[in-house]
Design a protein around this motif. Structure first.
Motif, PDB file in Angstrom:
ATOM      1  N   PHE A   3     -24.820 -19.675  -2.287  1.00  0.00           N
ATOM      2  CA  PHE A   3     -24.504 -18.503  -3.101  1.00  0.00           C
ATOM      3  C   PHE A   3     -24.499 -17.290  -2.182  1.00  0.00           C
ATOM      4  O   PHE A   3     -25.492 -17.013  -1.516  1.00  0.00           O
ATOM      5  N   THR A   4     -23.385 -16.584  -2.131  1.00  0.00           N
ATOM      6  CA  THR A   4     -23.232 -15.469  -1.206  1.00  0.00           C
ATOM      7  C   THR A   4     -23.191 -14.125  -1.935  1.00  0.00           C
ATOM      8  O   THR A   4     -23.072 -14.067  -3.159  1.00  0.00           O
ATOM      9  N   GLY A   5     -23.241 -13.074  -1.147  1.00  0.00           N
ATOM     10  CA  GLY A   5     -23.093 -11.735  -1.695  1.00  0.00           C
ATOM     11  C   GLY A   5     -21.743 -11.545  -2.363  1.00  0.00           C
ATOM     12  O   GLY A   5     -21.630 -10.846  -3.373  1.00  0.00           O
ATOM     13  N   ASP A   6     -20.702 -12.183  -1.811  1.00  0.00           N
ATOM     14  CA  ASP A   6     -19.381 -12.110  -2.435  1.00  0.00           C
ATOM     15  C   ASP A   6     -19.388 -12.756  -3.817  1.00  0.00           C
ATOM     16  O   ASP A   6     -18.746 -12.266  -4.748  1.00  0.00           O
ATOM     17  N   ASP A   7     -20.121 -13.874  -3.958  1.00  0.00           N
ATOM     18  CA  ASP A   7     -20.252 -14.526  -5.267  1.00  0.00           C
ATOM     19  C   ASP A   7     -20.935 -13.586  -6.256  1.00  0.00           C
ATOM     20  O   ASP A   7     -20.510 -13.450  -7.410  1.00  0.00           O
ATOM     21  N   MET A   8     -21.981 -12.952  -5.786  1.00  0.00           N
ATOM     22  CA  MET A   8     -22.737 -12.030  -6.645  1.00  0.00           C
ATOM     23  C   MET A   8     -21.851 -10.877  -7.101  1.00  0.00           C
ATOM     24  O   MET A   8     -21.842 -10.516  -8.283  1.00  0.00           O
ATOM     25  N   LYS A   9     -21.105 -10.316  -6.173  1.00  0.00           N
ATOM     26  CA  LYS A   9     -20.234  -9.187  -6.499  1.00  0.00           C
ATOM     27  C   LYS A   9     -19.131  -9.610  -7.472  1.00  0.00           C
ATOM     28  O   LYS A   9     -18.835  -8.898  -8.428  1.00  0.00           O
ATOM     29  N   ARG A  10     -18.552 -10.793  -7.245  1.00  0.00           N
ATOM     30  CA  ARG A  10     -17.503 -11.292  -8.142  1.00  0.00           C
ATOM     31  C   ARG A  10     -18.033 -11.446  -9.563  1.00  0.00           C
ATOM     32  O   ARG A  10     -17.407 -11.009 -10.531  1.00  0.00           O
ATOM     33  N   GLY A  45     -24.675  -8.737   2.185  1.00  0.00           N
ATOM     34  CA  GLY A  45     -25.279  -9.690   3.099  1.00  0.00           C
ATOM     35  C   GLY A  45     -26.385  -9.105   3.959  1.00  0.00           C
ATOM     36  O   GLY A  45     -26.945  -9.786   4.809  1.00  0.00           O
ATOM     37  N   GLN A  46     -26.735  -7.843   3.724  1.00  0.00           N
ATOM     38  CA  GLN A  46     -27.811  -7.209   4.490  1.00  0.00           C
ATOM     39  C   GLN A  46     -29.182  -7.728   4.086  1.00  0.00           C
ATOM     40  O   GLN A  46     -30.149  -7.549   4.818  1.00  0.00           O
ATOM     41  N   ARG A  47     -29.241  -8.331   2.921  1.00  0.00           N
ATOM     42  CA  ARG A  47     -30.514  -8.843   2.400  1.00  0.00           C
ATOM     43  C   ARG A  47     -30.252 -10.214   1.792  1.00  0.00           C
ATOM     44  O   ARG A  47     -29.280 -10.376   1.054  1.00  0.00           O
ATOM     45  N   PRO A  50     -32.455 -14.095  -3.196  1.00  0.00           N
ATOM     46  CA  PRO A  50     -33.476 -15.095  -3.533  1.00  0.00           C
ATOM     47  C   PRO A  50     -32.879 -16.208  -4.406  1.00  0.00           C
ATOM     48  O   PRO A  50     -31.991 -15.949  -5.221  1.00  0.00           O
ATOM     49  N   PRO A  51     -33.354 -17.444  -4.242  1.00  0.00           N
ATOM     50  CA  PRO A  51     -32.816 -18.551  -5.039  1.00  0.00           C
ATOM     51  C   PRO A  51     -32.876 -18.298  -6.549  1.00  0.00           C
ATOM     52  O   PRO A  51     -31.959 -18.660  -7.279  1.00  0.00           O
ATOM     53  N   TRP A  52     -33.944 -17.653  -7.024  1.00  0.00           N
ATOM     54  CA  TRP A  52     -34.053 -17.392  -8.466  1.00  0.00           C
ATOM     55  C   TRP A  52     -32.940 -16.459  -8.932  1.00  0.00           C
ATOM     56  O   TRP A  52     -32.419 -16.618 -10.048  1.00  0.00           O
ATOM     57  N   LEU A  53     -32.561 -15.509  -8.096  1.00  0.00           N
ATOM     58  CA  LEU A  53     -31.510 -14.562  -8.476  1.00  0.00           C
ATOM     59  C   LEU A  53     -30.145 -15.242  -8.461  1.00  0.00           C
ATOM     60  O   LEU A  53     -29.322 -15.005  -9.351  1.00  0.00           O
ATOM     61  N   ALA A  54     -29.906 -16.110  -7.503  1.00  0.00           N
ATOM     62  CA  ALA A  54     -28.642 -16.851  -7.466  1.00  0.00           C
ATOM     63  C   ALA A  54     -28.489 -17.689  -8.733  1.00  0.00           C
ATOM     64  O   ALA A  54     -27.422 -17.693  -9.360  1.00  0.00           O
ATOM     65  N   ARG A  55     -29.550 -18.361  -9.134  1.00  0.00           N
ATOM     66  CA  ARG A  55     -29.496 -19.186 -10.356  1.00  0.00           C
ATOM     67  C   ARG A  55     -29.284 -18.333 -11.597  1.00  0.00           C
ATOM     68  O   ARG A  55     -28.522 -18.692 -12.493  1.00  0.00           O
ATOM     69  N   LEU A  56     -29.945 -17.200 -11.650  1.00  0.00           N
ATOM     70  CA  LEU A  56     -29.776 -16.296 -12.786  1.00  0.00           C
ATOM     71  C   LEU A  56     -28.336 -15.785 -12.861  1.00  0.00           C
ATOM     72  O   LEU A  56     -27.740 -15.740 -13.946  1.00  0.00           O
ATOM     73  N   MET A  57     -27.757 -15.425 -11.719  1.00  0.00           N
ATOM     74  CA  MET A  57     -26.368 -14.949 -11.696  1.00  0.00           C
ATOM     75  C   MET A  57     -25.411 -16.039 -12.176  1.00  0.00           C
ATOM     76  O   MET A  57     -24.473 -15.760 -12.928  1.00  0.00           O
ATOM     77  N   LEU A  58     -25.651 -17.286 -11.766  1.00  0.00           N
ATOM     78  CA  LEU A  58     -24.802 -18.387 -12.222  1.00  0.00           C
ATOM     79  C   LEU A  58     -24.943 -18.617 -13.725  1.00  0.00           C
ATOM     80  O   LEU A  58     -23.962 -18.919 -14.413  1.00  0.00           O
ATOM     81  N   MET A  59     -26.144 -18.450 -14.253  1.00  0.00           N
ATOM     82  CA  MET A  59     -26.335 -18.567 -15.705  1.00  0.00           C
ATOM     83  C   MET A  59     -25.595 -17.448 -16.424  1.00  0.00           C
ATOM     84  O   MET A  59     -24.950 -17.684 -17.454  1.00  0.00           O
TER      85      MET A  59
END
Length: 77
Positions: A3-10, A45-47, A50-59
């Protein structure tokens, strides 16, 4: 899956959230500018995200953001 910053932004854009709104949705508290910068650092990508945040974003991507998680608009009258 990585899970990348680009995924989060998208996902944030798909949810139509600003960086500040996303920070509040995931529970960050503090000064508006501070929490918004935290989200921008994840997305750039500067930070590491966390795995919990990646999972939350996917949910959120799959199911949306619950209405009671969204920040209450400020009445500017």
């Amino acid at each position: 899956m990585t899970f990348t910053g680009d995924d989060m932004k998208r996902i944030r854009h798909e949810l139509e959230l600003s960086t500040l709104e996303l920070a509040r949705v995931i529970g960050y508290v503090g000064a508006d500018s501070t929490v918004a910068v935290t989200i921008r650092r994840y997305e750039s990508g500067q930070r590491p995200i966390p795995p919990w945040l990646a999972r939350l974003m996917l949910m959120f991507e799959r199911h949306g953001v619950p209405d009671d998680f969204r920040p209450t608009p400020v009445d500017e009258t």
